[in-house]
Design a protein around this motif. Structure first.
Motif, PDB file in Angstrom:
ATOM      1  N   ILE A   7       2.898  36.713   5.474  1.00  0.00           N
ATOM      2  CA  ILE A   7       3.123  38.002   6.138  1.00  0.00           C
ATOM      3  C   ILE A   7       3.833  37.772   7.465  1.00  0.00           C
ATOM      4  CG2 ILE A   7       1.993  39.961   7.265  1.00  0.00           C
ATOM      5  CD1 ILE A   7      -0.190  39.726   5.049  1.00  0.00           C
ATOM      6  N   ASP A   8       3.367  36.803   8.234  1.00  0.00           N
ATOM      7  CA  ASP A   8       3.978  36.498   9.529  1.00  0.00           C
ATOM      8  C   ASP A   8       5.405  35.991   9.354  1.00  0.00           C
ATOM      9  OD1 ASP A   8       3.801  36.165  12.444  1.00  0.00           O
ATOM     10  OD2 ASP A   8       3.940  34.018  11.964  1.00  0.00           O
ATOM     11  N   ALA A   9       5.627  35.120   8.387  1.00  0.00           N
ATOM     12  CA  ALA A   9       6.969  34.579   8.142  1.00  0.00           C
ATOM     13  C   ALA A   9       7.943  35.693   7.758  1.00  0.00           C
ATOM     14  CB  ALA A   9       6.918  33.516   7.055  1.00  0.00           C
ATOM     15  N   ILE A  10       7.507  36.590   6.907  1.00  0.00           N
ATOM     16  CA  ILE A  10       8.357  37.717   6.491  1.00  0.00           C
ATOM     17  C   ILE A  10       8.725  38.565   7.700  1.00  0.00           C
ATOM     18  CG2 ILE A  10       8.429  39.874   5.170  1.00  0.00           C
ATOM     19  CD1 ILE A  10       6.656  38.373   3.056  1.00  0.00           C
ATOM     20  N   LYS A  11       7.756  38.885   8.534  1.00  0.00           N
ATOM     21  CA  LYS A  11       8.019  39.700   9.726  1.00  0.00           C
ATOM     22  C   LYS A  11       9.007  39.011  10.664  1.00  0.00           C
ATOM     23  CE  LYS A  11       3.636  42.155   9.837  1.00  0.00           C
ATOM     24  NZ  LYS A  11       2.378  42.341  10.543  1.00  0.00           N
ATOM     25  N   ARG A  12       8.817  37.708  10.901  1.00  0.00           N
ATOM     26  CA  ARG A  12       9.716  36.977  11.797  1.00  0.00           C
ATOM     27  C   ARG A  12      11.134  36.914  11.238  1.00  0.00           C
ATOM     28  NH1 ARG A  12       8.177  31.740  12.123  1.00  0.00           N
ATOM     29  NH2 ARG A  12       6.444  31.971  10.690  1.00  0.00           N
ATOM     30  N   ILE A  13      11.270  36.683   9.940  1.00  0.00           N
ATOM     31  CA  ILE A  13      12.596  36.609   9.329  1.00  0.00           C
ATOM     32  C   ILE A  13      13.273  37.973   9.348  1.00  0.00           C
ATOM     33  CG2 ILE A  13      13.860  36.127   7.189  1.00  0.00           C
ATOM     34  CD1 ILE A  13      11.682  33.964   6.645  1.00  0.00           C
ATOM     35  N   GLU A  14      12.505  39.037   9.129  1.00  0.00           N
ATOM     36  CA  GLU A  14      13.074  40.383   9.198  1.00  0.00           C
ATOM     37  C   GLU A  14      13.582  40.686  10.610  1.00  0.00           C
ATOM     38  OE1 GLU A  14      10.708  42.707   5.613  1.00  0.00           O
ATOM     39  OE2 GLU A  14       9.800  42.682   7.605  1.00  0.00           O
ATOM     40  N   LEU A  15      12.847  40.256  11.624  1.00  0.00           N
ATOM     41  CA  LEU A  15      13.296  40.458  13.007  1.00  0.00           C
ATOM     42  C   LEU A  15      14.572  39.671  13.296  1.00  0.00           C
ATOM     43  CD1 LEU A  15       9.914  40.359  14.967  1.00  0.00           C
ATOM     44  CD2 LEU A  15      11.405  42.341  14.614  1.00  0.00           C
ATOM     45  N   GLU A  16      14.641  38.448  12.818  1.00  0.00           N
ATOM     46  CA  GLU A  16      15.848  37.640  12.989  1.00  0.00           C
ATOM     47  C   GLU A  16      17.033  38.272  12.267  1.00  0.00           C
ATOM     48  OE1 GLU A  16      16.682  34.981  14.858  1.00  0.00           O
ATOM     49  OE2 GLU A  16      14.698  35.167  15.760  1.00  0.00           O
ATOM     50  N   ARG A  17      16.777  38.820  11.080  1.00  0.00           N
ATOM     51  CA  ARG A  17      17.840  39.473  10.321  1.00  0.00           C
ATOM     52  C   ARG A  17      18.398  40.668  11.088  1.00  0.00           C
ATOM     53  NH1 ARG A  17      19.680  43.362   7.455  1.00  0.00           N
ATOM     54  NH2 ARG A  17      20.656  43.091   5.418  1.00  0.00           N
ATOM     55  N   GLU A  18      17.502  41.453  11.682  1.00  0.00           N
ATOM     56  CA  GLU A  18      17.924  42.638  12.438  1.00  0.00           C
ATOM     57  C   GLU A  18      18.796  42.263  13.640  1.00  0.00           C
ATOM     58  OE1 GLU A  18      14.483  44.939  13.500  1.00  0.00           O
ATOM     59  OE2 GLU A  18      13.828  45.079  11.421  1.00  0.00           O
ATOM     60  N   ALA A  19      18.500  41.149  14.278  1.00  0.00           N
ATOM     61  CA  ALA A  19      19.227  40.732  15.479  1.00  0.00           C
ATOM     62  C   ALA A  19      20.449  39.876  15.164  1.00  0.00           C
ATOM     63  CB  ALA A  19      18.293  39.966  16.398  1.00  0.00           C
ATOM     64  N   HIS A  20      20.589  39.442  13.927  1.00  0.00           N
ATOM     65  CA  HIS A  20      21.616  38.472  13.573  1.00  0.00           C
ATOM     66  C   HIS A  20      23.035  38.931  13.908  1.00  0.00           C
ATOM     67  CE1 HIS A  20      24.383  36.210  11.026  1.00  0.00           C
ATOM     68  NE2 HIS A  20      23.547  35.198  11.250  1.00  0.00           N
ATOM     69  N   ASP A  21      23.406  40.120  13.501  1.00  0.00           N
ATOM     70  CA  ASP A  21      24.778  40.575  13.721  1.00  0.00           C
ATOM     71  C   ASP A  21      25.125  40.661  15.203  1.00  0.00           C
ATOM     72  OD1 ASP A  21      25.456  40.632  11.086  1.00  0.00           O
ATOM     73  OD2 ASP A  21      25.198  42.793  10.844  1.00  0.00           O
ATOM     74  N   GLU A  22      24.168  41.075  16.002  1.00  0.00           N
ATOM     75  CA  GLU A  22      24.412  41.160  17.442  1.00  0.00           C
ATOM     76  C   GLU A  22      24.592  39.768  18.051  1.00  0.00           C
ATOM     77  OE1 GLU A  22      22.033  42.641  21.383  1.00  0.00           O
ATOM     78  OE2 GLU A  22      21.749  43.781  19.532  1.00  0.00           O
ATOM     79  N   LYS A  23      23.770  38.831  17.608  1.00  0.00           N
ATOM     80  CA  LYS A  23      23.825  37.470  18.153  1.00  0.00           C
ATOM     81  C   LYS A  23      25.079  36.719  17.717  1.00  0.00           C
ATOM     82  CE  LYS A  23      18.912  36.251  18.365  1.00  0.00           C
ATOM     83  NZ  LYS A  23      17.918  35.329  17.761  1.00  0.00           N
ATOM     84  N   PHE A  24      25.488  36.881  16.461  1.00  0.00           N
ATOM     85  CA  PHE A  24      26.517  36.027  15.875  1.00  0.00           C
ATOM     86  C   PHE A  24      27.734  36.784  15.346  1.00  0.00           C
ATOM     87  CE2 PHE A  24      22.404  33.873  15.211  1.00  0.00           C
ATOM     88  CZ  PHE A  24      22.632  32.736  15.984  1.00  0.00           C
ATOM     89  N   ALA A  25      27.968  37.981  15.814  1.00  0.00           N
ATOM     90  CA  ALA A  25      29.060  38.810  15.290  1.00  0.00           C
ATOM     91  C   ALA A  25      30.417  38.116  15.376  1.00  0.00           C
ATOM     92  CB  ALA A  25      29.108  40.139  16.029  1.00  0.00           C
ATOM     93  N   ALA A  26      30.662  37.364  16.414  1.00  0.00           N
ATOM     94  CA  ALA A  26      31.962  36.733  16.612  1.00  0.00           C
ATOM     95  C   ALA A  26      32.082  35.374  15.928  1.00  0.00           C
ATOM     96  CB  ALA A  26      32.242  36.583  18.102  1.00  0.00           C
ATOM     97  N   ASN A  27      31.036  34.908  15.300  1.00  0.00           N
ATOM     98  CA  ASN A  27      31.036  33.569  14.715  1.00  0.00           C
ATOM     99  C   ASN A  27      31.253  33.655  13.201  1.00  0.00           C
ATOM    100  OD1 ASN A  27      30.447  30.963  13.815  1.00  0.00           O
ATOM    101  ND2 ASN A  27      28.927  30.647  15.417  1.00  0.00           N
ATOM    102  N   GLU A  28      32.403  33.200  12.738  1.00  0.00           N
ATOM    103  CA  GLU A  28      32.764  33.261  11.316  1.00  0.00           C
ATOM    104  C   GLU A  28      31.799  32.481  10.421  1.00  0.00           C
ATOM    105  OE1 GLU A  28      35.173  34.810   9.330  1.00  0.00           O
ATOM    106  OE2 GLU A  28      35.261  36.071  11.101  1.00  0.00           O
ATOM    107  N   VAL A  29      31.180  31.444  10.949  1.00  0.00           N
ATOM    108  CA  VAL A  29      30.246  30.634  10.168  1.00  0.00           C
ATOM    109  C   VAL A  29      29.068  31.481   9.688  1.00  0.00           C
ATOM    110  CG1 VAL A  29      28.688  28.647  10.253  1.00  0.00           C
ATOM    111  CG2 VAL A  29      30.907  28.532  11.374  1.00  0.00           C
ATOM    112  N   HIS A  30      28.732  32.518  10.433  1.00  0.00           N
ATOM    113  CA  HIS A  30      27.583  33.364  10.119  1.00  0.00           C
ATOM    114  C   HIS A  30      27.963  34.630   9.349  1.00  0.00           C
ATOM    115  CE1 HIS A  30      24.506  31.245  12.476  1.00  0.00           C
ATOM    116  NE2 HIS A  30      25.544  30.849  13.192  1.00  0.00           N
ATOM    117  N   LYS A  31      29.163  34.662   8.807  1.00  0.00           N
ATOM    118  CA  LYS A  31      29.673  35.864   8.137  1.00  0.00           C
ATOM    119  C   LYS A  31      28.828  36.302   6.940  1.00  0.00           C
ATOM    120  CE  LYS A  31      33.557  36.001   5.668  1.00  0.00           C
ATOM    121  NZ  LYS A  31      34.975  35.858   5.364  1.00  0.00           N
ATOM    122  N   ASN A  32      28.276  35.370   6.187  1.00  0.00           N
ATOM    123  CA  ASN A  32      27.544  35.713   4.958  1.00  0.00           C
ATOM    124  C   ASN A  32      26.050  35.447   5.041  1.00  0.00           C
ATOM    125  OD1 ASN A  32      29.838  36.557   3.476  1.00  0.00           O
ATOM    126  ND2 ASN A  32      30.430  34.424   3.250  1.00  0.00           N
TER     127      ASN A  32
END
Length: 66
Positions: A7-32
């Motif tokens: 449950i904790d792992a799912i919540k943490r990964i969901e939070l990281e997913r939500e913030a991902h585009d903001e953190k790495f929008a300019a980085n092509e390596v993180h496109k997919n």
């Protein structure tokens, strides 16, 4: 893995997913990355469901922080 860890792992990964585009929008390596996040979250939710079948306990969506 126990249920609370999943449950904790799912919540943490969901939070990281939500913030991902903001953190790495300019980085092509993180496109997919988002499909990979979704895949991991789905797999963990399936494992949580399996654990719930084996030993019923608190619901996966439960936010009981006692």
């Amino acid at each position: 893995m126990d249920r609370y860890y999943l449950i904790d792992a799912i919540k943490r990964i969901e939070l990281e997913r939500e913030a991902h585009d903001e953190k790495f929008a300019a980085n092509e390596v993180h496109k997919n990355c988002l499909p990979r996040f979704d895949s991991v979250i789905e797999k963990l939710k399936l494992e949580l469901a399996k654990l719930s079948e084996i030993s019923p306990g608190p619901a996966a969506g439960s936010s009981n922080n006692a």
